[in-house]
Design a protein around this motif. Sequence first.
Motif, PDB file in Angstrom:
ATOM      1  N   LEU A 151      -3.086  10.917  -1.278  1.00  0.00           N
ATOM      2  CA  LEU A 151      -3.244  11.442   0.080  1.00  0.00           C
ATOM      3  C   LEU A 151      -3.254  12.959  -0.050  1.00  0.00           C
ATOM      4  CD1 LEU A 151      -3.346  10.959   3.075  1.00  0.00           C
ATOM      5  CD2 LEU A 151      -0.930  10.386   3.053  1.00  0.00           C
TER       6      LEU A 151
ATOM      7  N   GLU B 228      -1.572   9.327  10.307  1.00  0.00           N
ATOM      8  CA  GLU B 228      -2.049   7.949  10.439  1.00  0.00           C
ATOM      9  C   GLU B 228      -2.030   7.221   9.099  1.00  0.00           C
ATOM     10  OE1 GLU B 228      -2.199   6.021  12.996  1.00  0.00           O
ATOM     11  OE2 GLU B 228      -1.380   7.856  13.873  1.00  0.00           O
ATOM     12  N   ARG B 229      -2.407   7.944   8.051  1.00  0.00           N
ATOM     13  CA  ARG B 229      -2.426   7.290   6.733  1.00  0.00           C
ATOM     14  C   ARG B 229      -1.007   6.955   6.266  1.00  0.00           C
ATOM     15  NH1 ARG B 229      -6.358   9.158   2.200  1.00  0.00           N
ATOM     16  NH2 ARG B 229      -5.381   7.312   1.288  1.00  0.00           N
TER      17      ARG B 229
ATOM     18  N   GLU C  95      -2.723   5.136  -3.626  1.00  0.00           N
ATOM     19  CA  GLU C  95      -3.850   6.043  -3.375  1.00  0.00           C
ATOM     20  C   GLU C  95      -3.338   7.448  -3.108  1.00  0.00           C
ATOM     21  OE1 GLU C  95      -6.103   4.539  -0.110  1.00  0.00           O
ATOM     22  OE2 GLU C  95      -7.200   3.116  -1.378  1.00  0.00           O
TER      23      GLU C  95
ATOM     24  N   VAL D  25       1.044   5.449  -0.453  1.00  0.00           N
ATOM     25  CA  VAL D  25       0.299   6.711  -0.518  1.00  0.00           C
ATOM     26  C   VAL D  25       1.078   7.697  -1.377  1.00  0.00           C
ATOM     27  CG1 VAL D  25      -1.011   6.496   1.631  1.00  0.00           C
ATOM     28  CG2 VAL D  25       1.309   7.435   1.699  1.00  0.00           C
TER      29      VAL D  25
ATOM     30  N   ALA E  61       0.796   3.043   5.746  1.00  0.00           N
ATOM     31  CA  ALA E  61       1.238   2.692   4.395  1.00  0.00           C
ATOM     32  C   ALA E  61       2.577   1.953   4.419  1.00  0.00           C
ATOM     33  CB  ALA E  61       1.364   3.964   3.545  1.00  0.00           C
TER      34      ALA E  61
ATOM     35  N   ARG F 140       0.837  -1.204   0.000  1.00  0.00           N
ATOM     36  CA  ARG F 140       0.000   0.000   0.000  1.00  0.00           C
ATOM     37  C   ARG F 140       0.872   1.254   0.000  1.00  0.00           C
ATOM     38  NH1 ARG F 140      -2.295  -1.249   5.408  1.00  0.00           N
ATOM     39  NH2 ARG F 140      -0.148  -1.964   5.369  1.00  0.00           N
TER      40      ARG F 140
ATOM     41  N   ARG G 277      -4.788  12.855  10.696  1.00  0.00           N
ATOM     42  CA  ARG G 277      -5.221  11.941   9.633  1.00  0.00           C
ATOM     43  C   ARG G 277      -4.061  11.657   8.665  1.00  0.00           C
ATOM     44  NH1 ARG G 277      -8.864  14.848   6.496  1.00  0.00           N
ATOM     45  NH2 ARG G 277      -9.984  15.300   8.423  1.00  0.00           N
TER      46      ARG G 277
END
Lengths: 187, 187, 187, 187
Positions: C39, C66-67, C37, C7, C71, C5, C63
């Motif tokens: 961000l 955390e993302r 994805e 970001v 990742a 994953r 936020r």
Amino acid sequence: MPQARIVGIAGSLRKGSYNRALLRAAIECAPEGMTLEELPIDDVPLYNADIDIDGSRPVAVERLKERIRAADGVLLVSPEYSHGVPGVLKNALDWASRKGNGKGSPMAGKPVGIIGASTGGSGTMRGQEQLKLVVAGMLMALFPHGGVVVPRAGDRFDDQLRLSDDKTREFLGKYLDGLLGWVRRFE
Amino acid sequence: MPQARIVGIAGSLRKGSYNRALLRAAIECAPEGMTLEELPIDDVPLYNADIDIDGSRPVAVERLKERIRAADGVLLVSPEYSHGVPGVLKNALDWASRKGNGKGSPMAGKPVGIIGASTGGSGTMRGQEQLKLVVAGMLMALFPHGGVVVPRAGDRFDDQLRLSDDKTREFLGKYLDGLLGWVRRFE
Amino acid sequence: MPQARIVGIAGSLRKGSYNRALLRAAIECAPEGMTLEELPIDDVPLYNADIDIDGSRPVAVERLKERIRAADGVLLVSPEYSHGVPGVLKNALDWASRKGNGKGSPMAGKPVGIIGASTGGSGTMRGQEQLKLVVAGMLMALFPHGGVVVPRAGDRFDDQLRLSDDKTREFLGKYLDGLLGWVRRFE
Amino acid sequence: MPQARIVGIAGSLRKGSYNRALLRAAIECAPEGMTLEELPIDDVPLYNADIDIDGSRPVAVERLKERIRAADGVLLVSPEYSHGVPGVLKNALDWASRKGNGKGSPMAGKPVGIIGASTGGSGTMRGQEQLKLVVAGMLMALFPHGGVVVPRAGDRFDDQLRLSDDKTREFLGKYLDGLLGWVRRFE
């Protein structure tokens, strides 16, 4: 107004170097009021602080330093290697920037311009960034300019390594005009 | 697990260099599992692309490249000159990073650490920044670390140039532990 | 093997930004095994250490952190402004790289790739150099790569800001393949 | 000779910032002939090219640009974050360096000095390197100087954030003397 004497140093020893060719083109394009001469560094040995002592420096080093000291400004014309300054050029600058013989650094306070050519698309952009910091570290006065980066040099120089691209030649001429004005601020 | 073989290159030719001394200290501090050996660059001549051709390279250059190729990682130990990489070190890297003899660059993909010592307060911080970009340009895998910058080296090495400061020695040991872990990721 | 994953963070807030468009193209090109994805950082306020305290940070900052923490890697896609990193991007990284809530920096140790597009000829080369040093300063693991620099973006994206140049798309796909391999080293 | 008007910009929004304190100390130390005033950037929003259009720019941005345009020189006083320029400062520079309202960049051609303080040992050396390249990218005339790097600021400022270290104060005064001479070259 007296002539502004600029010494140009190319950062490549290769005979067919586009940067030596760019320096020759700059010499041809030098505006009225500017004398631009090549200062070769082929014979400058590897830097060693053990011999960077009055009376011990190689003759080529003393000559390099005297010619820079006598000049009103410096033009560095260099390729980039691995995004950095070629060791050959940095080595000459390492010698040239040191005090000695009862005098200060020949580089300190001297105005300087940076240009470069590459066969690829970068035009030496990344190497010029590192070189800017090096000349700032030497307390030189960097000519503020968007930069002469000459990418795809193979398309701009002919078989005799003469700058055949008119647009680049014109740009170079304007750059040297600007550099002359910059150098004159420091007389 | 086999030994990780690291070659260390010092960026100064001076006999009494604190960076050569720092490399020797690192060799002493190398953790179990790591063999760290100095790779001298005193005899590497100025780079010239005209002789960077199979069959034409100086012997010292071919030897340098083979030793790097055979290593699992590289440790660069260097002063900074004018906020940049010493020409002497950059020149060796310019040779070492080139393809040749039917093989790719000896540097590409190789893990690398950067440390340095200075007599003043900078600890080579600025030179290390430029060196990081150079090794990135060579596609090396830079060990992510806050940095071993050893300022005021004169207070940390004794008259025989042995690292006498325990805190620095301990820090260096931990750094090399971390570097060993980093190198092992790339085996 | 689980999905990696990643970001992606674009360094421009402009709606018609080529770098946001390049990030969208990267999302389309992401290889099997990689989830990429965006961000967004539009709502990240200016950094102020007085509120970078547990319980005081803006929601958008918590936020963001955390993302990134969740990742496996980060892809930075950015223009350059004045040869440097856009303040908007650097500001988000300034927040993201700090410790807090009993945890270390979300960035430290994380693998990262850097790409960028420009309307001019530079392709963000100079800004990428500074960004490399910033991610090294954050102790991230920089993917060693010659670089995705996309000059003259106006010729490579269509009116809907879709990457229409096949060569660039293919290059981008290969870059992401390489980045995936790099990220997997750190799982 | 008229007063040289210098605007000083601090790169931190924190109330107790040592860099704001260093700027205040510089204001106190400003030599005869120099007027140094702080130019706050707290209210400069995140850069967005969509509103960087005549008639659409935030009031704080227009004010920033006008004050820089009216000044004879700029002094940047900044911490470093992750070895780079704080996003907060770079963001203000991103706005300030753009053309608009029928005028060129307020930064281009303007003389500039860079200083900084840190609580740790670096004294913002690495961040200053990136900032030098940014001001060069903006075509500013960088004052050539070894640098005002103030490490261990906690030992040099008192509880009221006044510069209490005499040696640092003296050094700062000499720096500002030199900067004044530099600015006068460009009048």
